[in-house]
Design an enzyme around this catalytic site. Structure first.
Site, PDB file in Angstrom:
ATOM      1  N   GLU A 159     -18.628 -95.937 -23.852  1.00 21.56           N
ATOM      2  CA  GLU A 159     -20.046 -95.846 -23.728  1.00 21.56           C
ATOM      3  C   GLU A 159     -20.434 -94.533 -24.222  1.00 21.56           C
ATOM      4  O   GLU A 159     -20.621 -92.706 -24.074  1.00 21.56           O
ATOM      5  CB  GLU A 159     -19.320 -94.961 -22.069  1.00 21.56           C
ATOM      6  CG  GLU A 159     -18.997 -96.602 -21.324  1.00 21.56           C
ATOM      7  CD  GLU A 159     -18.623 -95.246 -19.662  1.00 21.56           C
ATOM      8  OE1 GLU A 159     -18.410 -94.579 -19.317  1.00 21.56           O
ATOM      9  OE2 GLU A 159     -18.196 -96.627 -18.723  1.00 21.56           O
ATOM     10  N   ASN A 212     -17.362-100.326 -26.745  1.00 22.23           N
ATOM     11  CA  ASN A 212     -17.673-101.161 -25.286  1.00 22.23           C
ATOM     12  C   ASN A 212     -18.320 -99.970 -24.559  1.00 22.23           C
ATOM     13  O   ASN A 212     -18.127 -98.182 -24.560  1.00 22.23           O
ATOM     14  CB  ASN A 212     -16.544-100.278 -24.332  1.00 22.23           C
ATOM     15  CG  ASN A 212     -16.180-101.424 -23.008  1.00 22.23           C
ATOM     16  OD1 ASN A 212     -16.132-102.899 -22.984  1.00 22.23           O
ATOM     17  ND2 ASN A 212     -15.869-100.077 -22.181  1.00 22.23           N
ATOM     18  N   HIS A 248     -20.107-104.480 -15.103  1.00 20.90           N
ATOM     19  CA  HIS A 248     -20.013-104.248 -13.457  1.00 20.90           C
ATOM     20  C   HIS A 248     -21.658-104.111 -12.951  1.00 20.90           C
ATOM     21  O   HIS A 248     -22.460-103.325 -13.326  1.00 20.90           O
ATOM     22  CB  HIS A 248     -20.002-102.104 -13.637  1.00 20.90           C
ATOM     23  CG  HIS A 248     -18.829-101.997 -14.035  1.00 20.90           C
ATOM     24  ND1 HIS A 248     -17.708-102.795 -13.724  1.00 20.90           N
ATOM     25  CD2 HIS A 248     -17.984-100.951 -15.252  1.00 20.90           C
ATOM     26  CE1 HIS A 248     -15.956-101.872 -14.182  1.00 20.90           C
ATOM     27  NE2 HIS A 248     -16.685-101.461 -15.607  1.00 20.90           N
ATOM     28  N   GLU A 276     -15.042-106.272 -18.424  1.00 26.33           N
ATOM     29  CA  GLU A 276     -15.085-105.229 -17.025  1.00 26.33           C
ATOM     30  C   GLU A 276     -15.558-105.868 -16.147  1.00 26.33           C
ATOM     31  O   GLU A 276     -16.152-104.414 -14.550  1.00 26.33           O
ATOM     32  CB  GLU A 276     -15.569-103.815 -17.846  1.00 26.33           C
ATOM     33  CG  GLU A 276     -14.715-102.735 -18.517  1.00 26.33           C
ATOM     34  CD  GLU A 276     -14.847-100.791 -18.456  1.00 26.33           C
ATOM     35  OE1 GLU A 276     -14.849-100.975 -16.888  1.00 26.33           O
ATOM     36  OE2 GLU A 276     -14.258-100.427 -19.755  1.00 26.33           O
ATOM     37  N   ASP A 278     -17.311-106.882 -12.612  1.00 25.69           N
ATOM     38  CA  ASP A 278     -16.719-107.024 -11.205  1.00 25.69           C
ATOM     39  C   ASP A 278     -17.975-106.847 -10.358  1.00 25.69           C
ATOM     40  O   ASP A 278     -18.906-107.209 -11.396  1.00 25.69           O
ATOM     41  CB  ASP A 278     -16.494-105.964 -10.134  1.00 25.69           C
ATOM     42  CG  ASP A 278     -16.645-104.438 -11.351  1.00 25.69           C
ATOM     43  OD1 ASP A 278     -18.049-103.634 -11.578  1.00 25.69           O
ATOM     44  OD2 ASP A 278     -15.789-103.681 -11.153  1.00 25.69           O
TER      45      ASP A 278
END
Length: 366
Positions: A159, A212, A248, A276, A278
């Site tokens: 990030e 990432n 996400h 990641e 979800d």
């Protein structure tokens, strides 16, 4: 992992939309001998907690039976693994890596460098640029060397870009203790990322190195910044092997945005990791929301869509895999971070398979 802007699961018929595809039912019963890892054409995994791994047999059994890749959720973030200047704590990471080696699971290390989750001693460190450079290099090479030959890949930098595609340098919200701006860019200049990748490669030349990031499905500016960084690294022979798309997302996330993010990043030719995943259903932060059949169906649709798009867009040689951010709904960061009801994963609070699991498995097979 992404902490959304805080600088940071039906068995129903549902639709997969892709270039006019017909509706497909995903309510067929899962064959008793089928697992995610047995049908997946690439690695499937979860980011995990060493505490849950050690103390919860249901959690552990899912990891053994369903998944073949594991990400070190929090155990190797700076604050956990390097809590004091002269102290490294590998206990949590070792628990995960030893379990993975015993059970033939790939391990993805997360993460070596992040603007957040740094211990106070780092935030308060005083020194010139050479001292800061030594601090960064020592941390990266000590951690990577400890797991040389055991951890297959690393999120080297996590990030680094703002939503508008600019590099994080200064604080963006000084009232928020989570957001430190980027301490590394501030003290080491805008090219700190390239050196971080070089240091990681020196420590373990066999490890695959990833950048990432979150938000690519809605921020074209962030995609452009990442692609520009990759092109720059390639031109200077800076080692970089892959890109993590955190994903996400929620049930309302644009399908076009998901497609564009996967396509543009796959065009770099690097390994692509949905790192990641979800999918939230409580898009309005409704404290009284219940997990209705309608929400389950929408969520399953979205899981199916993401997996199918990854399979169809990313060339097989670039498919590093899909990882969910933890295992059961009760383990998800979303509940405690946002303090709200949500059910974002493939297994429920009791580690029973949800409709989202069936959708995910169906998409892997089709």
């Amino acid at each position: 992992m992404k902490k959304i802007n805080l600088h940071f699961a039906i068995l129903c018929a549902f639709i997969f939309i892709n270039a006019g595809c017909k509706k497909q039912s995903v309510n067929a019963q899962t064959q008793s001998n089928e697992t995610l890892q047995s049908v997946a054409p690439f690695r499937v995994g979860a980011a995990i907690s060493p505490t849950l791994l050690q103390n919860n047999s249901s959690y552990r059994n899912i990891l053994i039976n369903e998944l073949n890749s594991i990400t070190t959720e929090n155990a190797l973030k700076w604050q956990a693994v390097h809590p004091q200047q002269n102290t490294f704590d590998f206990n949590g990471g070792d628990v995960i890596v030893n379990f993975a080696m015993q059970n033939n699971k790939r391990v993805h290390g997360h993460n070596l460098l992040w603007y957040a989750y740094n211990p106070d001693w780092v935030k308060n460190f005083v020194g010139d640029s050479a001292a800061w450079e030594n601090l960064l290099k020592t941390h990266i090479q000590t951690v990577v060397s400890h797991y040389k030959g055991k951890i297959t890949s690393w999120d080297v930098v996590n990030e680094a870009f703002h939503e508008d595609g600019t590099l994080r340098v200064e604080d963006t919200n000084t009232s928020d203790s989570f957001d430190d701006g980027c301490i590394w860019a501030r003290h080491l200049g805008r090219d700190y990322m390239a050196r971080a990748f070089q240091y990681a490669h020196e420590a373990d030349p066999g490890a695959l190195l990833f950048y990432n990031e979150y938000g690519q499905e809605w921020s074209v500016a962030k995609i452009n910044a990442i692609v520009s960084m990759v092109n720059d690294f390639k031109s200077r022979h800076i080692p970089i092997d892959g890109l993590g798309i955190q994903m996400h997302i929620d049930i309302n996330t644009s399908n076009d945005g998901i497609i564009n993010a996967i396509q543009q990043l796959a065009n770099t030719g690097l390994q692509i990791h949905i790192s990641e995943l979800d999918i939230r259903v409580n898009t309005d932060n409704n404290s009284s929301l219940t997990y209705t059949d309608a929400l389950k169906t929408e969520q399953s649709d979205k899981y199916y869509f993401v997996v199918q798009q990854y399979k169809s867009i990313v060339p097989k040689t670039q498919q590093y895999g899909i990882t969910t951010w933890n295992v059961g709904d009760g383990d998800s960061w979303i509940r405690f971070f946002f303090n709200k009801n949500d059910w974002p994963l493939l297994f429920d609070d009791n580690y029973a398979k949800k409709a989202t699991y069936d959708a995910f498995l169906k998409a892997l097979k089709n």
